[in-house]
Design an enzyme around this catalytic site. Structure first.
Site, PDB file in Angstrom:
ATOM      1  N   CYS A 179      41.870  45.494  40.841  1.00  0.00           N
ATOM      2  CA  CYS A 179      41.447  44.294  40.118  1.00  0.00           C
ATOM      3  C   CYS A 179      40.006  44.391  39.632  1.00  0.00           C
ATOM      4  O   CYS A 179      39.668  43.895  38.557  1.00  0.00           O
ATOM      5  CB  CYS A 179      41.631  43.062  40.996  1.00  0.00           C
ATOM      6  SG  CYS A 179      40.819  43.157  42.598  1.00  0.00           S
ATOM      7  N   GLU A 237      39.156  38.248  52.508  1.00  0.00           N
ATOM      8  CA  GLU A 237      38.248  38.343  51.348  1.00  0.00           C
ATOM      9  C   GLU A 237      37.661  36.968  51.038  1.00  0.00           C
ATOM     10  O   GLU A 237      37.619  36.532  49.895  1.00  0.00           O
ATOM     11  CB  GLU A 237      38.997  38.876  50.125  1.00  0.00           C
ATOM     12  CG  GLU A 237      39.692  40.203  50.340  1.00  0.00           C
ATOM     13  CD  GLU A 237      40.484  40.659  49.129  1.00  0.00           C
ATOM     14  OE1 GLU A 237      41.056  39.799  48.424  1.00  0.00           O
ATOM     15  OE2 GLU A 237      40.524  41.866  48.873  1.00  0.00           O
TER      16      GLU A 237
END
Length: 807
Positions: free
Chosen positions: A441, A345
């Site tokens: 998240c 990521e």
């Protein structure tokens, strides 16, 4: 650096957002996302992967009660590692164990933070009652020494702070502090704030430069900026000192993470740089390139900017500037997305911005907004607000469906649904928004940002109101007026501030100064109309308005690029400059139309127009920003976008979608010499503007019919097919087959229909039938979206960058 020009966000209780566009998004968060998330935290969403979040707090609280009842006979759990994510062996029969990800506690913290912000805009006694009950559960889990992380409370405290790199203790701590401060500032209730302070005291007693304290720092940053917020609300110096310690210690040698994980050090390579994924490869003041996990990076940079501002650390501020420039000029998508690779990521190398494998996590763009606002606090420069607006209207808002009931974790700029299903390199890209994620998240992060939007739109000094984003709002501001201001009709100057600091060192304020309350009402037509009205009710009060001039309002005649020296540049669709001229200063010309400022003193500085005057009982300013349709080109070093253009209007990035343009979007090209048209569109009940642009569709190659296995060599070929006698493993000279001799492509005229990027994937059959088709998928543990709730339907094609037809 002139540290006297720093500014601060207004209290959310002093701003009521009334904006037609953003108020709707805030209401979606209040009525859909916050209740849905609370249900998810309590494992009450049918078909969704359990969160276990609130259950973990309840189990931890149960252990505390058992300890109180048994006293010395109580046996504390001994630490047992059960994986980065621990799932029950039998979901129907749960044990009193910790379940979920190591960072599961943070889901509550982000939820309570969004609740706090939402309550400032829309008081809700029932929501506040639920929040108070949740806080009771969380506080009951806190240990006697102040520690509050259920992963180690349940699994065993004997390994507390033993794996800072991976186990997210300080990340969960940071989010708890952020949520506690937000709820306290919204409601005045300090139960959770006191719990956060006790935890912060425990952390402060455990970490620091003093002998015997741990010399580590967070593996996933956020504690740095959270501690600053706690310092600002409590005035406790130790919290600021701890934040600075984490920042100063990071990346110094010997690497702390080497001590935790000696297996990462290969013999003979001890001197090499390591831990770039965690931004811990170099001391932060020496870092020049944004590296590693994108969310962690911008959270760190936000904390660095906070510390630079509060301690006037010039070297730290220069590092923030370098890292900011590296991101926005070499590593940011035109949508405001960051993180070019799904591997970790993370940021990729400079100008590596693939469209169809982009990660561009919603949380990363949100973190970029955090960083931008903090840089603005140090120095009001429109380039920070420009990126803030770009991310908000595009790469962040795309993360939530128009009905607020599904979400993107990843925000690609090009999607082929078949590739998402069949190409492992693109499994992270979802062509349809998901109901929820095991690693959830992004939805709560989006909720807390949208709910607190006003604190990013407006900041202030004692005598200046900064307008960074034109979000319709009702604002109440206290203006400090010195006796000189009353006499001259002008606000305090920097010289006034310096003189006061010298004359009144204890307070820095002239006791003869007074405060007056002014009311500012902003009405905005953005993002569809460039008209902004600002009504000031000030009763003769002298103060200053600082109005941002957006980058999208500038034509090539008065701005060099969309993002100066950046990865993308804009070409206006007209030859004319931006309309009206203001004669009061030579610098302010050909920028935008403004009326009502005739008697104001004007100054143009760093992309802001400063208007200084003694305001009347009621003054009205009108701004008219041009909303031209623009073609944007990428830097030639962005290989993915050569020969292509992205369409923008105002702050909105546009895209092509299959629902309007059919399949095979890669065959479409636009005519740069044609005149685009603007039209109204409605998607899922939301009105917007679409762009119609004349272009072409390339005719696909006609593939030959496969020859029959029994066909004799030299026998007549089927009509319309290639000669079956030709070898099938060579380039086919007839113009068909997988490869053939080049010829000029045949094209047919067509009208291309562009819609706002944030609205894509809201009209497909997959989206409309999400509830009927939803299934629970278990993906590999390496997938950060593990246990996401996905749909069986395929979704639709989408692309931001379109080929440009060059004659």
């Amino acid at each position: 650096m002139d540290w006297s020009i720093h500014n601060s966000p207004l209290s959310l209780r002093d701003i009521q957002v009334t904006d037609d566009f953003w108020k709707k998004e805030m209401e979606l968060v209040r009525t859909e996302v916050i209740p849905y998330q609370w249900a998810a935290l309590n494992d009450q969403v049918e078909g969704a992967a359990p969160s276990y979040c609130m259950r973990n707090f309840q189990i931890a609280g149960k252990l505390n009660r058992e300890k109180a009842e048994k006293g010395k006979a109580f046996e504390a759990p001994k630490y047992t590692f059960r994986g980065f994510e621990a799932l029950p062996e039998n979901p129907a029969h749960l044990e009193d164990k910790f379940y979920g990800f190591v960072f599961q506690d943070s889901d509550f913290s982000k939820w309570i933070e969004a609740v706090g912000y939402s309550l400032t805009q829309h008081p809700d006694p029932e929501l506040e009652r639920i929040a108070d009950g949740a806080i009771d559960i969380v506080c009951a889990a806190q240990q006697e020494d102040g520690y509050l992380d259920t992963y180690y409370i349940i699994n065993g405290r004997d390994q507390t702070f033993s794996n800072l790199r991976d186990h997210h203790e300080l990340y969960c701590f940071g989010h708890l502090v952020e949520g506690a401060v937000a709820y306290y500032q919204a409601t005045g209730k300090d139960k959770l704030l006191k719990a956060a302070e006790r935890f912060a005291d425990f952390v402060s007693d455990s970490f620091g430069p003093e002998e015997g304290k741990c010399k580590g720092y967070p593996g996933h940053e956020i504690a740095e900026m959270a501690l600053v917020r706690l310092y600002e609300v409590t005035g406790e110096q130790r919290y600021l000192d701890l934040s600075r310690f984490f920042i100063d210690q990071r990346g110094t040698r010997p690497y702390y993470f080497d001590q935790e994980h000696p297996e990462t050090v290969k013999p003979g390579h001890e001197d090499e740089l390591r831990h770039a994924y965690n931004q811990a490869h170099l001391p932060v003041r020496e870092q020049e390139e944004a590296t590693g996990h994108a969310v962690r990076a911008v959270y760190l940079y936000s904390g660095m900017a906070d510390i630079a501002r509060l301690t006037q650390d010039e070297a730290l501020y220069r590092a923030c500037e370098r890292l900011w420039d590296n991101i926005v000029t070499k590593k940011m998508y035109i949508t405001g997305g960051i993180g070019g690779t799904h591997i970790g990521e993370a940021f990729s190398f400079a100008y590596d911005l693939p469209n169809d494998t982009a990660y561009a996590e919603t949380c990363a763009s949100i973190g970029l907004v955090f960083f931008a606002r903090r840089m603005l606090e140090i120095r009001p420069d429109s380039r920070y607000a420009d990126v803030m607006g770009r991310a908000l209207y595009n790469g962040i808002l795309s993360g939530m469906a128009l009905d607020g009931k599904s979400f993107f974790y990843v925000n690609p700029l090009e999607v082929n649904p078949e590739a998402c299903q069949k190409d492992e390199r693109k499994f992270h890209v979802k062509p349809v928004r998901q109901k929820w994620f095991g690693c959830a998240c992004c939805p709560p992060n989006l909720a807390r940002l949208v709910s607190s939007l006003a604190s990013y739109a407006y900041t202030e000094t004692e005598d200046t109101l900064f307008v960074h984003l034109y979000v319709g709002s009702e604002i109440t501001k206290n203006v400090m007026i010195s006796s000189q201001s009353l006499n001259t009709g002008h606000p305090r100057s920097k010289m006034d501030d310096q003189t006061c600091a010298e004359k009144y060192p204890e307070t820095g304020t002239n006791p003869e100064s007074t405060h007056q309350t002014v009311h500012v009402s902003v009405t905005s037509g953005l993002p569809w109309d460039g008209t902004v009205r600002i009504r000031v009710n000030a009763k003769g009060t002298p103060f200053r308005l600082a109005l941002r001039i957006p980058d999208w309002a500038l034509s090539p005649l008065n701005c060099e690029t969309l993002s100066p020296s950046g990865a993308y540049s804009a070409a206006s669709r007209t030859e004319e400059g931006i309309s009206i001229k203001k004669e009061a200063t030579e610098k302010i010309c050909s920028l935008f139309e403004i009326t009502g400022a005739e008697d104001a003193e004007l100054e143009l500085r760093d992309g802001y127009l400063y208007l200084t005057k003694q305001w009347a009982e009621e003054d009205l300013l009108e701004l008219h920003f041009p909303m031209e349709i623009k073609l944007n080109a990428a830097d030639t070093r962005v290989r993915e976008d050569i020969g292509k253009a992205a369409v923008t209007r105002g702050p909105i990035v546009y895209c092509l979608e299959e629902a309007d343009n059919g399949k095979d979007l890669h065959l479409l090209s636009l005519d740069p010499d044609a005149a685009p048209a603007l039209a109204d569109i409605e998607i899922c009940g939301e009105t917007a503007k679409e762009i119609l642009w004349p272009g072409f569709r390339q005719k696909p190659d006609t593939l030959p019919a496969a020859p029959s296995p029994s066909a004799a060599v030299g026998s007549p070929s089927p009509q319309g097919s290639a000669d079956a006698s030709l070898p099938q493993n060579t380039i086919n000279r007839t113009g068909s087959g997988l490869y053939h001799s080049w010829k000029k492509p045949e094209k047919e005229p067509t009208d291309l229909k562009f819609i706002p990027y944030y609205m894509w994937a809201n009209r497909s059959e997959a989206s409309l039938n999400r509830e009927a088709n939803s299934t629970s998928e278990t993906q590999s543990a390496a997938d950060p979206m593990e246990r996401s709730i996905s749909t069986a339907a395929e979704g639709a094609e989408m692309q931001v960058w379109t080929r440009v037809e060059i004659n």
